[in-house]
Motif scaffolding. Structure first.
Motif, short mmCIF file in Angstrom:
data_model
loop_
_atom_site.label_atom_id
_atom_site.label_comp_id
_atom_site.label_asym_id
_atom_site.label_seq_id
_atom_site.Cartn_x
_atom_site.Cartn_y
_atom_site.Cartn_z
N GLN A 90 0.89 -1.19 0.12
CA GLN A 90 0.02 -0.02 0.11
C GLN A 90 0.83 1.26 -0.01
O GLN A 90 1.67 1.49 0.74
CB GLN A 90 -0.90 -0.04 1.16
CG GLN A 90 -1.95 -1.02 1.18
CD GLN A 90 -2.79 -1.18 -0.16
OE1 GLN A 90 -3.31 -0.09 -0.67
NE2 GLN A 90 -2.45 -2.61 -0.88
N PRO A 91 0.60 2.17 -0.77
CA PRO A 91 1.59 3.49 -1.15
C PRO A 91 1.65 4.07 0.29
O PRO A 91 0.75 4.36 1.10
CB PRO A 91 0.96 4.16 -2.15
CG PRO A 91 -0.08 3.26 -2.86
CD PRO A 91 -0.59 2.27 -1.85
N GLY A 92 2.87 4.48 0.51
CA GLY A 92 3.42 5.15 1.75
C GLY A 92 3.35 4.31 3.14
O GLY A 92 3.74 4.89 4.19
N GLN A 93 2.98 3.18 3.15
CA GLN A 93 3.07 2.28 4.24
C GLN A 93 4.27 1.44 4.20
O GLN A 93 4.75 0.91 3.05
CB GLN A 93 1.84 1.14 4.07
CG GLN A 93 0.39 1.91 4.12
CD GLN A 93 0.25 2.92 5.42
OE1 GLN A 93 0.27 2.33 6.56
NE2 GLN A 93 -0.05 3.87 5.00
N PHE A 94 4.86 1.52 5.24
CA PHE A 94 6.15 0.59 5.30
C PHE A 94 6.35 -0.08 6.65
O PHE A 94 6.01 0.14 7.83
CB PHE A 94 7.41 1.69 5.20
CG PHE A 94 7.48 2.67 6.20
CD1 PHE A 94 8.41 2.75 7.34
CD2 PHE A 94 6.64 3.72 5.86
CE1 PHE A 94 8.01 3.93 8.17
CE2 PHE A 94 6.79 4.79 6.72
CZ PHE A 94 7.48 4.90 7.93
N ALA A 95 7.37 -1.25 6.80
CA ALA A 95 7.97 -1.96 7.81
C ALA A 95 8.86 -1.36 8.56
O ALA A 95 9.84 -0.66 7.71
CB ALA A 95 7.97 -3.33 7.57
N CYS A 96 9.06 -1.54 9.69
CA CYS A 96 9.90 -0.54 10.31
C CYS A 96 11.09 -1.49 11.05
O CYS A 96 10.69 -2.78 11.15
CB CYS A 96 9.54 0.35 11.39
SG CYS A 96 8.29 1.38 10.78
N GLU A 97 12.38 -0.86 11.24
CA GLU A 97 13.21 -1.64 12.15
C GLU A 97 12.75 -2.00 13.29
O GLU A 97 13.33 -2.92 13.97
CB GLU A 97 14.51 -0.92 12.08
CG GLU A 97 15.20 -0.98 10.64
CD GLU A 97 15.45 -2.28 10.06
OE1 GLU A 97 15.81 -3.33 11.05
OE2 GLU A 97 16.09 -2.04 8.97
#
Length: 192
Positions: free
Chosen positions: A39-46
């Protein structure tokens, strides 16, 4: 155009507010981008946290970015039962009266009185995708999944339509395991 769509497994994760991020990871903490999601703009984080329930805890739970207006934990039904949290099946953001838990980070912890849910299975579509598939925002549909030896038709799939979405369906790990998903699953809306 093809009328099918990718079906992705959404593993356990948490969305946090900036305030809660700073309690968990320290003053002025920022989310560290690990990888983009579909999904645009969504990301998994460290960054990772531990979700604590009355029975046990789940360590290493991913934070998904960007920060949100409300902290929300999304678990499978199996995860929720295993830690002793009553988590209703809900759409993302619908957390009123949902499960409670403690969230522990390296710098602090928070208690949320509500916000733990089992995410309702859903399809993200753009308005053009929705028109092509003959559905509207908030429609409830059936989706056929064609896997080797574990074919299934899932009901109660909510359609979510926005210009900001990319065409993809999300199911949780319990659902993915039930159909023996190999990570390359496709779905198709069917009439029942």
């Amino acid at each position: 155009m093809s009328k099918d769509f990718i079906v992705e497994t959404s593993a356990r994760h948490i969305h946090v507010t900036q305030e809660h991020l700073e309690i968990l990871f320290g003053k002025d903490a920022k989310l560290t981008h690990k990888k983009d999601l579909s999904q645009p703009g969504q990301f998994a984080c460290e960054e990772r946290v531990t979700i604590v329930g009355p029975k046990k805890e789940l360590a290493g739970v991913s934070i998904l970015g960007p920060v949100r207006k409300a902290t929300q934990v999304e678990l499978s039904a199996t995860d929720a039962r295993s830690i002793g949290v009553a988590a209703p099946v809900r759409e993302s953001g619908d957390v009123a009266g949902s499960g409670a838990c403690k969230v522990v980070g390296p710098c602090g912890e928070i208690e949320i009185s509500e916000g733990v849910i089992v995410a309702k299975r859903h399809i993200h579509l753009t308005p053009a995708d929705a028109q092509e598939l003959g559905v509207n925002d908030k429609d409830i549909v059936w989706v056929k999944l064609d896997t080797d030896g574990r074919k299934a038709i899932l009901g109660d799939v909510v359609v979510r339509v926005s210009e900001n979405f990319a065409r993809a369906m999300h199911i949780d790990t319990d659902e993915a395991n039930a159909v023996s998903s190999n990570g390359k699953l496709r779905g198709e809306i069917v009439n029942i």
